[in-house]
Write a protein that holds these residues in place. Structure first.
Motif, PDB file in Angstrom:
ATOM      1  N   ASN A  26       0.762  -1.185  -0.085  1.00  0.00           N
ATOM      2  CA  ASN A  26      -0.028  -0.111  -0.225  1.00  0.00           C
ATOM      3  C   ASN A  26       0.972   1.315  -0.062  1.00  0.00           C
ATOM      4  O   ASN A  26       1.859   1.529   0.914  1.00  0.00           O
ATOM      5  N   LEU A  27       0.623   2.131  -1.099  1.00  0.00           N
ATOM      6  CA  LEU A  27       1.532   3.358  -1.147  1.00  0.00           C
ATOM      7  C   LEU A  27       0.743   4.422  -2.104  1.00  0.00           C
ATOM      8  O   LEU A  27      -0.046   4.027  -2.862  1.00  0.00           O
ATOM      9  N   THR A  28       1.090   5.560  -1.584  1.00  0.00           N
ATOM     10  CA  THR A  28       0.802   6.748  -2.663  1.00  0.00           C
ATOM     11  C   THR A  28       2.039   7.475  -3.091  1.00  0.00           C
ATOM     12  O   THR A  28       2.920   7.828  -2.257  1.00  0.00           O
ATOM     13  N   ILE A  29       2.035   7.802  -4.398  1.00  0.00           N
ATOM     14  CA  ILE A  29       3.175   8.753  -4.732  1.00  0.00           C
ATOM     15  C   ILE A  29       2.552   9.821  -5.522  1.00  0.00           C
ATOM     16  O   ILE A  29       1.899   9.807  -6.825  1.00  0.00           O
ATOM     17  N   PRO A  30       2.587  11.067  -4.934  1.00  0.00           N
ATOM     18  CA  PRO A  30       2.024  12.332  -5.687  1.00  0.00           C
ATOM     19  C   PRO A  30       2.683  12.662  -7.171  1.00  0.00           C
ATOM     20  O   PRO A  30       3.997  12.220  -6.994  1.00  0.00           O
ATOM     21  N   ARG A  31       2.267  13.471  -7.937  1.00  0.00           N
ATOM     22  CA  ARG A  31       2.925  14.043  -8.838  1.00  0.00           C
ATOM     23  C   ARG A  31       3.992  15.016  -8.036  1.00  0.00           C
ATOM     24  O   ARG A  31       3.623  15.558  -7.166  1.00  0.00           O
ATOM     25  N   GLY A  32       5.078  15.238  -8.919  1.00  0.00           N
ATOM     26  CA  GLY A  32       6.112  16.047  -8.355  1.00  0.00           C
ATOM     27  C   GLY A  32       7.095  15.348  -7.122  1.00  0.00           C
ATOM     28  O   GLY A  32       7.946  16.155  -6.769  1.00  0.00           O
ATOM     29  N   LYS A  33       6.636  14.233  -6.773  1.00  0.00           N
ATOM     30  CA  LYS A  33       7.609  13.346  -5.928  1.00  0.00           C
ATOM     31  C   LYS A  33       8.703  12.681  -6.601  1.00  0.00           C
ATOM     32  O   LYS A  33       8.634  12.251  -7.881  1.00  0.00           O
ATOM     33  N   PHE A  34       9.922  12.420  -6.140  1.00  0.00           N
ATOM     34  CA  PHE A  34      10.993  11.608  -6.507  1.00  0.00           C
ATOM     35  C   PHE A  34      11.154  10.687  -5.666  1.00  0.00           C
ATOM     36  O   PHE A  34      11.635  10.982  -4.405  1.00  0.00           O
ATOM     37  N   VAL A  35      11.008   9.310  -5.910  1.00  0.00           N
ATOM     38  CA  VAL A  35      10.869   8.348  -4.882  1.00  0.00           C
ATOM     39  C   VAL A  35      11.914   7.343  -5.689  1.00  0.00           C
ATOM     40  O   VAL A  35      11.683   6.862  -6.894  1.00  0.00           O
ATOM     41  N   VAL A  36      12.866   6.637  -4.597  1.00  0.00           N
ATOM     42  CA  VAL A  36      13.843   5.699  -5.045  1.00  0.00           C
ATOM     43  C   VAL A  36      13.267   4.364  -4.471  1.00  0.00           C
ATOM     44  O   VAL A  36      12.989   4.223  -3.214  1.00  0.00           O
ATOM     45  N   ILE A  37      13.108   3.317  -5.000  1.00  0.00           N
ATOM     46  CA  ILE A  37      12.636   1.991  -4.608  1.00  0.00           C
ATOM     47  C   ILE A  37      14.055   1.187  -4.439  1.00  0.00           C
ATOM     48  O   ILE A  37      14.781   0.894  -5.420  1.00  0.00           O
ATOM     49  N   THR A  38      14.506   0.743  -3.143  1.00  0.00           N
ATOM     50  CA  THR A  38      15.612   0.004  -3.099  1.00  0.00           C
ATOM     51  C   THR A  38      15.509  -1.379  -2.254  1.00  0.00           C
ATOM     52  O   THR A  38      14.265  -1.267  -1.796  1.00  0.00           O
ATOM     53  N   GLY A  39      16.161  -2.221  -2.169  1.00  0.00           N
ATOM     54  CA  GLY A  39      16.264  -3.324  -1.562  1.00  0.00           C
ATOM     55  C   GLY A  39      17.432  -4.134  -1.732  1.00  0.00           C
ATOM     56  O   GLY A  39      17.803  -4.189  -3.100  1.00  0.00           O
ATOM     57  N   PRO A  40      17.480  -5.600  -1.166  1.00  0.00           N
ATOM     58  CA  PRO A  40      18.264  -6.569  -1.595  1.00  0.00           C
ATOM     59  C   PRO A  40      18.068  -7.110  -2.930  1.00  0.00           C
ATOM     60  O   PRO A  40      16.731  -7.041  -3.573  1.00  0.00           O
ATOM     61  N   ASN A  41      18.760  -7.763  -3.792  1.00  0.00           N
ATOM     62  CA  ASN A  41      18.228  -8.241  -5.022  1.00  0.00           C
ATOM     63  C   ASN A  41      17.573  -9.287  -4.653  1.00  0.00           C
ATOM     64  O   ASN A  41      17.463  -9.987  -3.908  1.00  0.00           O
ATOM     65  N   GLY A  42      16.226  -9.550  -5.784  1.00  0.00           N
ATOM     66  CA  GLY A  42      15.417 -10.460  -5.816  1.00  0.00           C
ATOM     67  C   GLY A  42      14.522 -10.193  -4.528  1.00  0.00           C
ATOM     68  O   GLY A  42      13.405 -11.073  -4.280  1.00  0.00           O
ATOM     69  N   SER A  43      14.147  -8.846  -3.991  1.00  0.00           N
ATOM     70  CA  SER A  43      13.232  -8.594  -3.041  1.00  0.00           C
ATOM     71  C   SER A  43      12.000  -8.321  -3.882  1.00  0.00           C
ATOM     72  O   SER A  43      10.912  -7.937  -3.339  1.00  0.00           O
TER      73      SER A  43
END
Length: 242
Positions: A26-43
């Motif tokens: 569950n998440l929301t990302i508004p316009r104008g936002k800069f989000v990085v998704i990170t995590g271990p390989n295979g996550s």
């Protein structure tokens, strides 16, 4: 605004069982936002990006874009809604010029000057590339930058990049960082980047940390990134002691 509600994705295993790759996100990302998704390989990071784009179809939950339920729309229909995606390994198009590809992405015949402008933004000398074919004569790094230029040309409301730094040299990487900085503004698109690269992470408003298909943490870079580094150090120490 992008909104994910109870999003899940699973695949059938060879033994007949089910493998859950994404679990109740569950998440929301508004316009104008800069989000990085990170995590271990295979996550599940790249899988999440593909599900948002419609390359893969969620097996649970819903996806909303600007208030519209796009859960059942395919990748082409989502692209028409203003969602763009950059692959880890971009496709090649034999017989198509870079200029043609940029025009196709923009949905109109671009002028020479406009085509060159997009190439310059990703660190390519426009004079050398604008009339080249998008074929095997291009290196992986060149192809990656051209693909990013096509995403810029499309001027969508949601820009998704899957490890854009892969295969890019140091000088072009600096240019890429500057491109992301120029895109990041309050009235601009939502930017979602899959990355482990610290310099890209430092440009973001937020980090989303995914582990084993679960969104385990999110927040400002200055809060989340130190925790990620601490967890990494702890894991390395555990391995060494074992």
């Amino acid at each position: 605004m992008l909104e994910l509600k109870n999003l899940g994705f699973s695949v059938r295993r060879e033994d007949g069982g089910t493998l859950e790759i994404l679990k109740n996100i569950n998440l929301t990302i508004p316009r104008g936002k800069f989000v990085v998704i990170t995590g271990p390989n295979g996550s599940g990071k790249s899988t999440l990006a593909k599900v948002i784009m419609g390359i893969e179809h969620q097996t649970a939950g819903q996806i909303f874009w600007d208030g519209e339920d796009i859960s059942d729309l395919d990748v082409t229909e989502r692209a028409r809604k203003g969602i763009s995606y950059g692959f880890q390994t971009p496709p090649r198009f034999k017989g198509m010029r870079v200029w043609d590809l940029l025009s196709c992405a923009a949905g109109k015949n671009l002028s020479f000057a406009d085509g060159c402008r997009y190439l310059t933004k990703v660190g390519l000398c426009s004079r050398d590339y604008i009339r080249r074919d998008v074929d095997s004569s291009l290196s992986g790094g060149e192809l990656k930058r051209i693909e990013i230029a096509t995403i810029l040309a499309k001027e969508g409301g949601l820009l998704i990049f899957d490890e854009p730094e892969a295969g890019i040299d140091l000088w072009s990487f600096h240019q890429l960082i500057e491109t992301f900085r120029s895109l990041h503004r309050e009235d601009g698109p939502a930017i979602v980047i899959i990355s482990h690269q610290e310099r890209i992470i430092q440009q973001a408003n937020e980090i989303l940390l995914i582990r084993d298909g679960v969104l385990v943490d999110r927040g400002p870079v200055d809060q989340i990134y130190p925790r990620i580094l601490a967890d990494t150090t702890s894991m390395c120490r555990f391995i060494e002691e074992a």
